[in-house]
Enzyme design. Structure first.
Site, PDB file in Angstrom:
ATOM      1  N   SER A   1       8.734  -0.400 -17.824  1.00  0.00           N
ATOM      2  CA  SER A   1       9.457   0.480 -18.951  1.00  0.00           C
ATOM      3  C   SER A   1       9.658   1.932 -17.954  1.00  0.00           C
ATOM      4  O   SER A   1       8.852   2.360 -17.495  1.00  0.00           O
ATOM      5  CB  SER A   1       8.815   0.794 -19.950  1.00  0.00           C
ATOM      6  OG  SER A   1       8.394  -0.218 -20.813  1.00  0.00           O
TER       7      SER A   1
ATOM      8  N   THR B   1       6.628  12.858 -22.920  1.00  0.00           N
ATOM      9  CA  THR B   1       6.467  13.473 -24.217  1.00  0.00           C
ATOM     10  C   THR B   1       5.196  13.747 -24.181  1.00  0.00           C
ATOM     11  O   THR B   1       4.175  13.021 -23.485  1.00  0.00           O
ATOM     12  CB  THR B   1       6.955  12.700 -25.603  1.00  0.00           C
ATOM     13  OG1 THR B   1       6.230  11.572 -25.429  1.00  0.00           O
ATOM     14  CG2 THR B   1       8.449  12.771 -25.528  1.00  0.00           C
TER      15      THR B   1
ATOM     16  N   ARG C   1      -7.218  21.845 -14.857  1.00  0.00           N
ATOM     17  CA  ARG C   1      -5.847  21.475 -15.205  1.00  0.00           C
ATOM     18  C   ARG C   1      -4.790  22.536 -15.448  1.00  0.00           C
ATOM     19  O   ARG C   1      -3.713  22.659 -14.855  1.00  0.00           O
ATOM     20  CB  ARG C   1      -5.940  20.525 -16.374  1.00  0.00           C
ATOM     21  CG  ARG C   1      -4.400  20.038 -16.726  1.00  0.00           C
ATOM     22  CD  ARG C   1      -4.174  18.920 -17.641  1.00  0.00           C
ATOM     23  NE  ARG C   1      -4.479  19.198 -18.920  1.00  0.00           N
ATOM     24  CZ  ARG C   1      -4.385  18.677 -19.960  1.00  0.00           C
ATOM     25  NH1 ARG C   1      -4.179  17.177 -19.764  1.00  0.00           N
ATOM     26  NH2 ARG C   1      -4.731  19.108 -21.192  1.00  0.00           N
TER      27      ARG C   1
ATOM     28  N   LEU D   1      -0.542  15.316 -17.846  1.00  0.00           N
ATOM     29  CA  LEU D   1      -0.145  16.577 -18.140  1.00  0.00           C
ATOM     30  C   LEU D   1      -0.299  17.053 -19.697  1.00  0.00           C
ATOM     31  O   LEU D   1      -0.251  16.515 -20.341  1.00  0.00           O
ATOM     32  CB  LEU D   1       1.499  16.657 -17.718  1.00  0.00           C
ATOM     33  CG  LEU D   1       1.640  16.219 -16.233  1.00  0.00           C
ATOM     34  CD1 LEU D   1       3.183  15.948 -15.928  1.00  0.00           C
ATOM     35  CD2 LEU D   1       1.220  17.403 -15.104  1.00  0.00           C
TER      36      LEU D   1
ATOM     37  N   ASN E   1       8.801   8.824 -16.615  1.00  0.00           N
ATOM     38  CA  ASN E   1       7.859   8.319 -15.844  1.00  0.00           C
ATOM     39  C   ASN E   1       8.196   6.687 -15.767  1.00  0.00           C
ATOM     40  O   ASN E   1       8.984   6.109 -16.840  1.00  0.00           O
ATOM     41  CB  ASN E   1       6.592   8.437 -16.792  1.00  0.00           C
ATOM     42  CG  ASN E   1       5.413   7.707 -16.161  1.00  0.00           C
ATOM     43  OD1 ASN E   1       5.248   7.710 -15.024  1.00  0.00           O
ATOM     44  ND2 ASN E   1       4.421   6.998 -16.880  1.00  0.00           N
TER      45      ASN E   1
ATOM     46  N   HIS F   1       6.387   3.037 -16.116  1.00  0.00           N
ATOM     47  CA  HIS F   1       5.060   2.383 -16.643  1.00  0.00           C
ATOM     48  C   HIS F   1       5.079   0.941 -16.734  1.00  0.00           C
ATOM     49  O   HIS F   1       6.059   0.429 -16.952  1.00  0.00           O
ATOM     50  CB  HIS F   1       4.808   2.975 -18.077  1.00  0.00           C
ATOM     51  CG  HIS F   1       3.520   2.475 -18.700  1.00  0.00           C
ATOM     52  ND1 HIS F   1       2.363   3.215 -18.111  1.00  0.00           N
ATOM     53  CD2 HIS F   1       2.912   1.235 -19.533  1.00  0.00           C
ATOM     54  CE1 HIS F   1       1.366   2.478 -18.495  1.00  0.00           C
ATOM     55  NE2 HIS F   1       1.891   1.493 -19.649  1.00  0.00           N
TER      56      HIS F   1
ATOM     57  N   LEU G   1       0.574  10.419 -24.444  1.00  0.00           N
ATOM     58  CA  LEU G   1       0.581   9.437 -23.181  1.00  0.00           C
ATOM     59  C   LEU G   1       1.343   7.994 -23.189  1.00  0.00           C
ATOM     60  O   LEU G   1       1.160   7.201 -24.200  1.00  0.00           O
ATOM     61  CB  LEU G   1      -0.969   8.865 -22.596  1.00  0.00           C
ATOM     62  CG  LEU G   1      -0.977   8.366 -21.517  1.00  0.00           C
ATOM     63  CD1 LEU G   1      -0.647   9.455 -20.254  1.00  0.00           C
ATOM     64  CD2 LEU G   1      -2.391   7.896 -21.252  1.00  0.00           C
ATOM     65  N   ASP G   2       2.461   8.027 -22.474  1.00  0.00           N
ATOM     66  CA  ASP G   2       3.107   6.574 -22.354  1.00  0.00           C
ATOM     67  C   ASP G   2       3.911   6.492 -23.791  1.00  0.00           C
ATOM     68  O   ASP G   2       3.963   5.068 -24.244  1.00  0.00           O
ATOM     69  CB  ASP G   2       2.311   5.529 -22.129  1.00  0.00           C
ATOM     70  CG  ASP G   2       1.693   5.560 -20.635  1.00  0.00           C
ATOM     71  OD1 ASP G   2       2.120   6.308 -19.734  1.00  0.00           O
ATOM     72  OD2 ASP G   2       0.671   5.103 -20.354  1.00  0.00           O
TER      73      ASP G   2
ATOM     74  N   SER H   1       5.661   3.615  -3.623  1.00  0.00           N
ATOM     75  CA  SER H   1       6.732   2.818  -3.333  1.00  0.00           C
ATOM     76  C   SER H   1       8.129   3.041  -4.378  1.00  0.00           C
ATOM     77  O   SER H   1       8.952   2.875  -4.332  1.00  0.00           O
ATOM     78  CB  SER H   1       6.151   1.379  -3.523  1.00  0.00           C
ATOM     79  OG  SER H   1       5.716   1.110  -4.749  1.00  0.00           O
ATOM     80  N   ASN H   2       7.736   3.638  -5.476  1.00  0.00           N
ATOM     81  CA  ASN H   2       8.602   3.794  -6.700  1.00  0.00           C
ATOM     82  C   ASN H   2       9.389   5.158  -6.023  1.00  0.00           C
ATOM     83  O   ASN H   2      10.640   5.136  -6.148  1.00  0.00           O
ATOM     84  CB  ASN H   2       8.043   4.148  -7.962  1.00  0.00           C
ATOM     85  CG  ASN H   2       7.737   2.680  -8.708  1.00  0.00           C
ATOM     86  OD1 ASN H   2       8.852   2.222  -9.091  1.00  0.00           O
ATOM     87  ND2 ASN H   2       6.532   2.389  -8.837  1.00  0.00           N
TER      88      ASN H   2
HETATM   89  C1  GRF Z   1       3.215   1.586 -10.300  1.00  0.00           C
HETATM   90  O1  GRF Z   1       2.917   0.411 -10.702  1.00  0.00           O
HETATM   91  C2  GRF Z   1       3.372   2.588 -11.332  1.00  0.00           C
HETATM   92  O2  GRF Z   1       4.125   2.021 -12.455  1.00  0.00           O
HETATM   93  C3  GRF Z   1       1.939   2.927 -11.844  1.00  0.00           C
HETATM   94  O3  GRF Z   1       1.374   2.863 -10.790  1.00  0.00           O
HETATM   95  C4  GRF Z   1       1.931   2.261  -9.622  1.00  0.00           C
HETATM   96  C5  GRF Z   1       2.540   3.202  -8.409  1.00  0.00           C
HETATM   97  O4  GRF Z   1       2.976   2.664  -7.456  1.00  0.00           O
HETATM   98  N1  GRF Z   1       1.872   3.996 -12.747  1.00  0.00           N
HETATM   99  P1  GRF Z   1       3.703   3.509  -6.409  1.00  0.00           P
HETATM  100  O5  GRF Z   1       2.692   4.535  -5.928  1.00  0.00           O
HETATM  101  O6  GRF Z   1       5.140   3.879  -6.835  1.00  0.00           O
HETATM  102  O7  GRF Z   1       3.731   2.329  -5.161  1.00  0.00           O
END
Ligand code: GRF
Length: 199
Positions: A139, A144, A68, A96, A110, A112, A147-148, A18-19
């Site tokens: 956020s 970097t 990986r 990563l 990213n 988060h 992580l996060d 969805s993002n």
């Molecule tokens: C989002 O809440 C994102 O922040 C988290 O995982 C979810 C992914 O949702 N890391 P989508 O795949 O973008 O719908």
């Protein structure tokens, strides 16, 4: 990256995407001066791949077979083919390596679901509810090696309501995610953000 040239964007997903869709919509409407060069998933079954194809976007699935190094070499080769100016991790559930991240430092982002630096990692909504926080949020940050933990480009708050469950809180935060990811990449596309190495 200048305001005149649309940013070439690669979007990495693992799930529903969805993002990714929020970013693609912002590109399509002109809100974000960018073009989605490719949507890459780390598994073939990611629902977001269908959503991307339905929008006419180029897609690729890179199956992670547990190695990986091999995955990252394949990912790098794929990214080289599309030459993105920016790489947006959007619900991409792989960590990563530091070497890989270093290659994209300053142009990998990213989203988060927390107000970083609070609640890095997983299960942010559950942890916020358990802590009794009144405020939560999302956020967008530079990626970097840690992580996060990269510098935050943009974040936005939501209220935590007494009746909230993980699901209701996640839904409210997701709305914010969909708003701030395009806004943050707009700052990037307009050349208004940079990340500097510490002196
Ligand atoms: C989002 O809440 C994102 O922040 C988290 O995982 C979810 C992914 O949702 N890391 P989508 O795949 O973008 O719908």
């Amino acid at each position: 990256m200048s305001a005149a040239t649309p940013l070439r964007l690669a979007i990495l997903i693992s799930g529903r995407g969805s993002n990714m869709e929020a970013l693609a919509s912002a590109c399509a409407s002109g809100v974000l001066a960018a073009r989605v060069a490719v949507v890459i998933a780390d598994r073939g079954g990611a629902a977001g791949l269908d959503a991307a194809r339905a929008r006419g976007l180029e897609t690729a699935a890179l199956v992670h077979a547990g190695d990986r190094g091999a995955f990252e070499r394949a990912l790098e080769a794929l990214l080289e083919r599309y030459r993105p100016d920016a790489v947006a991790l959007a619900g991409f559930m792989r960590v990563l390596s530091a070497d890989f991240v270093a290659r994209y430092l300053g142009r990998m982002f990213n989203i988060h679901p927390s107000l970083l630096p609070k609640y890095r990692g997983l299960d942010t909504h559950r942890r916020v509810l358990e802590a009794g926080d009144a405020i939560h949020g999302a956020s967008v940050h530079f990626v970097t090696p840690e992580l996060d933990a990269g510098p935050v480009v943009l974040q936005s708050q939501v209220a935590v309501l007494p009746a909230d469950t993980e699901a209701t809180l996640a839904a409210r935060v997701l709305e914010v995610e969909h708003r701030i990811y395009p806004q943050a990449l707009r700052l990037v596309a307009e050349g208004r953000t940079t990340v500097a190495a510490p002196k």
